[in-house]
Motif scaffolding. Structure first.
Motif, PDB file in Angstrom:
ATOM      1  N   THR A 132       0.684  -1.315  -0.186  1.00 40.53           N
ATOM      2  CA  THR A 132       0.117  -0.034   0.118  1.00 40.53           C
ATOM      3  C   THR A 132       0.871   1.112   0.021  1.00 40.53           C
ATOM      4  O   THR A 132       0.432   2.324   0.121  1.00 40.53           O
ATOM      5  CB  THR A 132      -1.234  -0.066   1.262  1.00 40.53           C
ATOM      6  OG1 THR A 132      -0.083  -0.170   2.514  1.00 40.53           O
ATOM      7  CG2 THR A 132      -2.017  -1.176   0.968  1.00 40.53           C
ATOM      8  N   GLN A 133       2.213   1.187   0.091  1.00 45.73           N
ATOM      9  CA  GLN A 133       3.018   2.329  -0.008  1.00 45.73           C
ATOM     10  C   GLN A 133       3.532   2.542  -1.464  1.00 45.73           C
ATOM     11  O   GLN A 133       4.147   3.627  -1.750  1.00 45.73           O
ATOM     12  CB  GLN A 133       4.133   2.343   0.938  1.00 45.73           C
ATOM     13  CG  GLN A 133       3.792   2.440   2.486  1.00 45.73           C
ATOM     14  CD  GLN A 133       5.169   2.393   3.360  1.00 45.73           C
ATOM     15  OE1 GLN A 133       6.095   2.650   2.848  1.00 45.73           O
ATOM     16  NE2 GLN A 133       4.987   2.163   4.364  1.00 45.73           N
ATOM     17  N   LEU A 134       3.281   1.423  -2.174  1.00 41.43           N
ATOM     18  CA  LEU A 134       3.715   1.478  -3.772  1.00 41.43           C
ATOM     19  C   LEU A 134       2.616   2.367  -4.349  1.00 41.43           C
ATOM     20  O   LEU A 134       2.521   2.028  -5.724  1.00 41.43           O
ATOM     21  CB  LEU A 134       3.971   0.132  -4.076  1.00 41.43           C
ATOM     22  CG  LEU A 134       5.134  -0.662  -3.268  1.00 41.43           C
ATOM     23  CD1 LEU A 134       5.477  -1.725  -3.900  1.00 41.43           C
ATOM     24  CD2 LEU A 134       6.335   0.041  -3.231  1.00 41.43           C
ATOM     25  N   THR A 135       2.003   3.086  -4.111  1.00 38.10           N
ATOM     26  CA  THR A 135       1.077   4.164  -4.796  1.00 38.10           C
ATOM     27  C   THR A 135       1.886   5.234  -5.541  1.00 38.10           C
ATOM     28  O   THR A 135       2.910   5.577  -4.891  1.00 38.10           O
ATOM     29  CB  THR A 135       0.176   4.678  -3.931  1.00 38.10           C
ATOM     30  OG1 THR A 135       0.518   5.688  -3.124  1.00 38.10           O
ATOM     31  CG2 THR A 135      -0.699   3.473  -3.504  1.00 38.10           C
ATOM     32  N   TYR A 136       1.505   5.670  -6.419  1.00 34.67           N
ATOM     33  CA  TYR A 136       2.277   6.759  -7.174  1.00 34.67           C
ATOM     34  C   TYR A 136       1.535   8.187  -6.697  1.00 34.67           C
ATOM     35  O   TYR A 136       0.642   8.486  -6.688  1.00 34.67           O
ATOM     36  CB  TYR A 136       1.995   6.760  -8.876  1.00 34.67           C
ATOM     37  CG  TYR A 136       2.207   5.439  -9.263  1.00 34.67           C
ATOM     38  CD1 TYR A 136       3.372   4.705  -9.298  1.00 34.67           C
ATOM     39  CD2 TYR A 136       1.199   4.767 -10.153  1.00 34.67           C
ATOM     40  CE1 TYR A 136       3.566   3.423  -9.520  1.00 34.67           C
ATOM     41  CE2 TYR A 136       1.620   3.438 -10.790  1.00 34.67           C
ATOM     42  CZ  TYR A 136       2.689   2.857 -10.509  1.00 34.67           C
ATOM     43  OH  TYR A 136       2.939   1.855 -11.316  1.00 34.67           O
ATOM     44  N   LEU A 137       2.517   8.749  -5.913  1.00 36.96           N
ATOM     45  CA  LEU A 137       2.435  10.084  -5.545  1.00 36.96           C
ATOM     46  C   LEU A 137       1.586  10.986  -6.609  1.00 36.96           C
ATOM     47  O   LEU A 137       0.642  11.681  -6.237  1.00 36.96           O
ATOM     48  CB  LEU A 137       3.573  10.686  -4.951  1.00 36.96           C
ATOM     49  CG  LEU A 137       3.500  11.890  -4.259  1.00 36.96           C
ATOM     50  CD1 LEU A 137       2.325  11.868  -3.169  1.00 36.96           C
ATOM     51  CD2 LEU A 137       4.757  12.515  -3.553  1.00 36.96           C
ATOM     52  N   PRO A 138       2.172  11.168  -7.870  1.00 35.37           N
ATOM     53  CA  PRO A 138       1.503  11.977  -8.592  1.00 35.37           C
ATOM     54  C   PRO A 138       0.141  11.926  -8.926  1.00 35.37           C
ATOM     55  O   PRO A 138      -0.810  12.693  -9.137  1.00 35.37           O
ATOM     56  CB  PRO A 138       2.301  11.858 -10.105  1.00 35.37           C
ATOM     57  CG  PRO A 138       3.520  11.410  -9.563  1.00 35.37           C
ATOM     58  CD  PRO A 138       3.234  10.349  -8.155  1.00 35.37           C
ATOM     59  N   MET A 139      -0.232  10.466  -8.920  1.00 31.99           N
ATOM     60  CA  MET A 139      -1.735  10.081  -9.164  1.00 31.99           C
ATOM     61  C   MET A 139      -2.633  10.537  -8.076  1.00 31.99           C
ATOM     62  O   MET A 139      -3.682  10.753  -7.933  1.00 31.99           O
ATOM     63  CB  MET A 139      -1.891   8.607  -9.605  1.00 31.99           C
ATOM     64  CG  MET A 139      -1.288   8.372 -10.985  1.00 31.99           C
ATOM     65  SD  MET A 139      -1.806   9.425 -12.310  1.00 31.99           S
ATOM     66  CE  MET A 139      -3.227   8.558 -12.357  1.00 31.99           C
ATOM     67  N   ARG A 140      -1.979  10.297  -6.536  1.00 32.50           N
ATOM     68  CA  ARG A 140      -2.775  10.656  -5.526  1.00 32.50           C
ATOM     69  C   ARG A 140      -3.021  12.180  -5.460  1.00 32.50           C
ATOM     70  O   ARG A 140      -3.862  12.468  -5.044  1.00 32.50           O
ATOM     71  CB  ARG A 140      -2.012  10.007  -4.337  1.00 32.50           C
ATOM     72  CG  ARG A 140      -1.750   8.592  -4.115  1.00 32.50           C
ATOM     73  CD  ARG A 140      -1.110   8.099  -3.151  1.00 32.50           C
ATOM     74  NE  ARG A 140      -1.557   8.641  -1.564  1.00 32.50           N
ATOM     75  CZ  ARG A 140      -0.957   8.364  -0.721  1.00 32.50           C
ATOM     76  NH1 ARG A 140       0.157   7.819  -0.705  1.00 32.50           N
ATOM     77  NH2 ARG A 140      -1.277   9.241   0.431  1.00 32.50           N
ATOM     78  N   GLU A 141      -1.927  12.841  -6.141  1.00 34.44           N
ATOM     79  CA  GLU A 141      -2.147  14.467  -6.151  1.00 34.44           C
ATOM     80  C   GLU A 141      -3.456  14.482  -7.256  1.00 34.44           C
ATOM     81  O   GLU A 141      -4.269  15.466  -6.879  1.00 34.44           O
ATOM     82  CB  GLU A 141      -0.926  15.012  -6.620  1.00 34.44           C
ATOM     83  CG  GLU A 141       0.053  15.095  -5.509  1.00 34.44           C
ATOM     84  CD  GLU A 141       1.536  15.605  -6.009  1.00 34.44           C
ATOM     85  OE1 GLU A 141       2.446  15.538  -5.397  1.00 34.44           O
ATOM     86  OE2 GLU A 141       1.309  16.005  -7.408  1.00 34.44           O
ATOM     87  N   VAL A 142      -3.529  13.794  -8.130  1.00 34.88           N
ATOM     88  CA  VAL A 142      -4.684  13.917  -9.118  1.00 34.88           C
ATOM     89  C   VAL A 142      -5.963  13.633  -8.506  1.00 34.88           C
ATOM     90  O   VAL A 142      -6.931  14.370  -8.704  1.00 34.88           O
ATOM     91  CB  VAL A 142      -4.454  13.084 -10.477  1.00 34.88           C
ATOM     92  CG1 VAL A 142      -5.615  13.162 -11.321  1.00 34.88           C
ATOM     93  CG2 VAL A 142      -3.085  13.635 -11.243  1.00 34.88           C
TER      94      VAL A 142
END
Lengths: 340, 340
Positions: A163-173
């Motif tokens: 669950t830490q392997l999420t893409y930070l740029p997509m979480r910003e979107v």
């Protein structure tokens, strides 16, 4: 993330400031992990166009639906889908409960621990493993098992919880769209019940906004007369390819205004989204960063004859239909939140 | 209704004032169409118990899910379900498109206009009519057809659009729960696509919060290459009886905290809801007002041998499980918004 919903005006101000490129507001950039470029610009302009009152492309709040594929779009899918790792890890427990499976294929191969043999398992074998590990228990027992596994399992490359392997740029979107009044949905080929166990904590997306491959359940009563649901090996929705728009209709009932994917399995969802009237955003994440993540293509899992590209047909369609490609290498300043 | 979501503090204040029965705040009663009594009290106490911080039965906002049956619970279902009237009304158009059906049963009977014969159609015949009138077209065409019908059709008794035959007291409950942070869902045995065409305008419930009997759709392209979905006569979810909790799991993924029904088709949903831990509210609307609405039972459509009662088994279970019965006659001061 909840409070962000109450701040659409703030979000719009941020977007406006960003679009005007006013240097004084640079620190308010809602997409700080993105490099400037066509992808970032497309997102910002889409949010502006669809949420500014009086805009010719204004979308009323109740119609603001955004759909995100998960594996490879919101988090790492390589070299194995996390859910497949989960199912393989669950095999010993399943065999312990049903010892007769120990000598039956494909369970014997999984128990052998022979990585090479496991990697070569056929799709048919994999489906047997999925059925055995994802069905037959109550929905509450499954939920508890999946959560327990996610808390302890580690990705072999980064040594971190999946669950830490999420893409930070997509979480910003996700955050930007929600602040602008969008309801964000996961529309995944992965198991709906599996993804729902972590979607809220990981992405701020509640279970009821996760559409995924779904099996039936069966209502019954335990020995004390208490009702419960058992997960059955009966497929209701294969949420891949054409199944994605079909699943969106079943579970949401509205055509999304924005959709994000990364593979051929997302093609129909991107087409369906883009075919709606008004401003529409369809985006494709391209895995072209072998150093920070992975570079693979044309189809995940097949030989990487065209590393860091889409299959020719998808590439052509993206160009023709105005889908915006996101290059992980060029468009993302940071990929993971845990990066320094 | 949207702005109401931002006012939980106000709603709690109203509930607190009501519970304290402070006469000065009487005008703030959130349930003005209810007479004082055990049903009204149960609703108000439930909202207080689950939304007051520090309460032993406090439910976190994200878990606040309330499920409402529609036919007979939120609006009139007697003497025919509105959707059945719609399907019968659609038969001439279907036969016009497929003239060979004119001499085929059950279509010939419907075309005859013989009310007595139509009323005697078997369930099997009815299913044939439903399949012919609810499937085979695109989801967009169906949506347009249903909306057009709803705009012009009138209930024979009240001479009003069906969407005005909603129960005002229940709409007040919807508003109160939403103001207290609950997500309100319709969980109906009716067709999911049909109910979604009017749920937002009628109840403030968006399409994505309608769970109903659902068929599959098929993704395809029109002659211009534009993608669309066709409604298929393939049942995915029969959202009645045990299908209700199964549908809730499929579409919502959480167990409701409150559920409202009126018939045996709601039994399993009420059981499933009530079996959760903490404060739970399961309520049954009893049709015992022959003057202002209808009095019927024990099973809708069957001879009213026990008018205004539930089937004995449901009645017993309601008592045993602490479900709260709502008497339309005694608990509702007003039934419809159009009443003087």
């Amino acid at each position: 993330m909840r409070s962000a919903r109450l701040l659409p005006a703030f979000a719009l101000a941020v977007v406006a400031a960003l679009a005007a490129a006013a240097p004084a507001f640079a620190q308010l950039d809602p997409l700080p992990s993105w490099n400037d470029g066509s992808a970032k610009r497309a997102i910002v302009e889409f949010v502006q166009a669809t949420t500014t009152p009086g805009s010719p492309h204004f979308v009323p709040p109740e119609a603001r639906i955004a759909a995100f594929d998960q594996d490879g779009t919101l988090w790492v899918e390589h070299p194995l889908y996390t859910q497949v790792v989960y199912c393989l890890d669950r095999v010993p427990a399943v065999v312990k409960a049903k010892p007769e499976l120990a000598k039956v294929q494909p369970f014997a191969t999984v128990l052998s621990g022979n990585r090479e043999a496991i990697a070569k398992l056929s799709m048919d074998s994999l489906l047997k493993i999925l059925a055995a590990t994802l069905t037959g228990m109550s929905v509450d027992a499954f939920d508890a098992e999946a959560k327990q596994w996610l808390a302890s399992a580690r990705d072999p490359r980064w040594k971190r919880p999946y669950t830490q392997l999420t893409y930070l740029p997509m979480r910003e979107v996700l955050d930007l769209l929600r602040a602008a009044g969008y309801k964000t949905y996961i529309v995944t080929g992965g198991g709906q019940d599996f993804v729902r166990t972590y979607s809220e904590a990981t992405y701020g997306i509640p279970p009821e906004q996760v559409v995924g491959t779904a099996g039936g359940t069966k209502f019954g009563y335990d020995e004390d007369g208490r009702p419960f649901l058992t997960k059955e090996p009966r497929l209701l929705l294969n949420d891949n390819d054409a199944g994605k728009p079909e699943g969106i209709h079943l579970m949401i009932g509205r055509r999304p205004v924005a959709a994000f994917g990364n593979s051929t399995g997302d093609r129909q969802m991107l087409e369906y989204t883009k075919a709606g009237s008004g401003a529409r955003l369809s985006m494709l994440v391209l895995h072209d960063d072998a150093t920070r993540e992975y570079a693979y293509g044309p189809a995940r899992g097949l030989p990487d004859t065209r590393v860091g590209t889409f299959p020719p047909a998808l590439d052509d369609e993206a160009k023709k239909n105005g889908w915006v490609v996101i290059s992980m290498k060029d468009d993302w300043r940071r990929i993971f939140a845990f990066e320094p």
